[in-house]
Design a protein around this motif. Structure first.
Motif, PDB file in Angstrom:
ATOM      1  N   PRO A   4     -20.330 -35.320 -51.861  1.00 62.78           N
ATOM      2  CA  PRO A   4     -19.888 -34.726 -52.160  1.00 62.78           C
ATOM      3  C   PRO A   4     -20.777 -33.922 -53.222  1.00 62.78           C
ATOM      4  O   PRO A   4     -20.625 -32.479 -54.049  1.00 62.78           O
ATOM      5  CB  PRO A   4     -19.261 -35.768 -53.698  1.00 62.78           C
TER       6      PRO A   4
ATOM      7  N   GLU B 245     -16.950 -23.822 -54.546  1.00 63.11           N
ATOM      8  CA  GLU B 245     -16.416 -25.231 -54.843  1.00 63.11           C
ATOM      9  C   GLU B 245     -14.990 -25.614 -53.636  1.00 63.11           C
ATOM     10  O   GLU B 245     -15.078 -26.350 -53.568  1.00 63.11           O
ATOM     11  CB  GLU B 245     -16.167 -25.545 -56.175  1.00 63.11           C
TER      12      GLU B 245
ATOM     13  N   TYR C 273     -15.797 -26.305 -49.950  1.00 64.06           N
ATOM     14  CA  TYR C 273     -16.651 -27.235 -49.191  1.00 64.06           C
ATOM     15  C   TYR C 273     -16.091 -28.006 -49.964  1.00 64.06           C
ATOM     16  O   TYR C 273     -16.608 -29.123 -49.409  1.00 64.06           O
ATOM     17  CB  TYR C 273     -17.747 -27.259 -51.058  1.00 64.06           C
ATOM     18  N   LYS C 274     -15.112 -28.875 -50.798  1.00 66.09           N
ATOM     19  CA  LYS C 274     -14.610 -30.044 -51.636  1.00 66.09           C
ATOM     20  C   LYS C 274     -13.419 -29.861 -50.403  1.00 66.09           C
ATOM     21  O   LYS C 274     -12.879 -30.893 -50.090  1.00 66.09           O
ATOM     22  CB  LYS C 274     -14.272 -30.480 -53.187  1.00 66.09           C
TER      23      LYS C 274
ATOM     24  N   ALA D 266     -17.943 -31.365 -47.465  1.00 65.33           N
ATOM     25  CA  ALA D 266     -18.097 -33.022 -48.201  1.00 65.33           C
ATOM     26  C   ALA D 266     -17.662 -34.239 -47.783  1.00 65.33           C
ATOM     27  O   ALA D 266     -19.021 -35.294 -47.724  1.00 65.33           O
ATOM     28  CB  ALA D 266     -17.205 -32.757 -49.488  1.00 65.33           C
TER      29      ALA D 266
END
Ligand code: HEM
Ligand code: HEM
Length: 181
Positions: free
Chosen positions: A118, A97, A100-101, A113
């Motif tokens: 998102p 996470e 990814y973000k 993202a």
């Protein structure tokens, strides 16, 4: 992918079903789910396999005989199907996470993202594919292929630049996070 006909695509998809599932939800995690993917992205991949801009021993021969209309119809069919949710290894999603973000500022990895959105829905206007719910094994294979330069059909090296700076652990973790999106 303009002018695709989902009904015609369904008829043409019989040979694809063995690997990708009749409704585009593949079972084998090395074969990508196509259900719910943007039609323009599906059509681009088929054209890339046909012209050898992307190469795979299973997929390349399937794309060779397809016409532009076949590609548009197949893209319309698979994109119209509902994607089944994926499953993430919960021990890896925290790092995934974060990648990814936020990417990795120290090593210069861009946040996923920013392009894939998102929730992993992608962005059809820019032909950024949806990733949400995709098999972690397939995602991992693609990131490794971009990192090695074996997959080089990303305009402007967008994905090769990202993957080149990723560690094995980061690839593994982000693939699990994406599968659970
Ligand atoms: C990848 C469509 C038949 C195995 C793909 C992709 C598309 C596609 C659009 C790229 C997906 C993505 O980038 O997310 C189709 C269509 C088919 C067909 C329309 C029928 C005309 C098959 C068959 C097999 C197969 C019969 C197995 C023998 C694969 C594999 C990949 C792939 C392994 C991933 C390749 C890689 O790792 O780069 N397919 N497919 N496909 N397909 Fe197919
Ligand atoms: C494709 C993951 C960041 C743009 C892909 C694919 C994966 C992926 C797995 C292949 C999808 C498939 O085969 O179905 C990631 C991850 C990222 C990231 C994990 C962050 C670490 C980005 C960024 C951009 C981007 C920052 C934009 C600058 C694209 C594009 C494609 C793609 C344009 C499609 C390439 C083609 O046309 O074949 N990404 N991505 N991605 N990604 Fe990313």
């Amino acid at each position: 992918a303009e002018g695709g006909n989902a009904e015609a695509g369904k008829t043409k998809s019989a040979t694809c079903a063995a690997c990708h599932g009749a409704d585009g939800n593949s079972v084998n995690p090395e074969w990508p789910k196509l259900a719910g993917q943007h039609p323009s992205y599906i059509a681009k991949q088929l054209a890339n396999f046909k012209e050898d801009a992307r190469v795979n021993p299973s997929m390349s021969p399937m794309a060779k005989p397809l016409s532009e209309q076949d590609m548009a119809d197949l893209a319309a069919y698979f994109s119209s199907q509902a994607a089944k949710p994926g499953e993430a290894d919960q021990t890896k999603v925290a790092l995934g996470e974060q990648m990814y973000k936020g990417g990795n500022n120290a090593t210069g990895v861009a946040a996923c993202a920013a392009c894939h959105g998102p929730t992993g829905a992608g962005n059809p206007a820019s032909n950024f594919p949806a990733l949400n719910g995709q098999h972690a094994t397939y995602i991992k294979n693609q990131l490794n292929a971009f990192r090695k330069g074996e997959r080089a059909n990303d305009a402007g090296k967008m994905m090769r630049n990202v993957a080149a700076k990723m560690t094995d652990a980061e690839i593994e973790a982000v693939a699990e996070y994406i599968a659970g999106l």
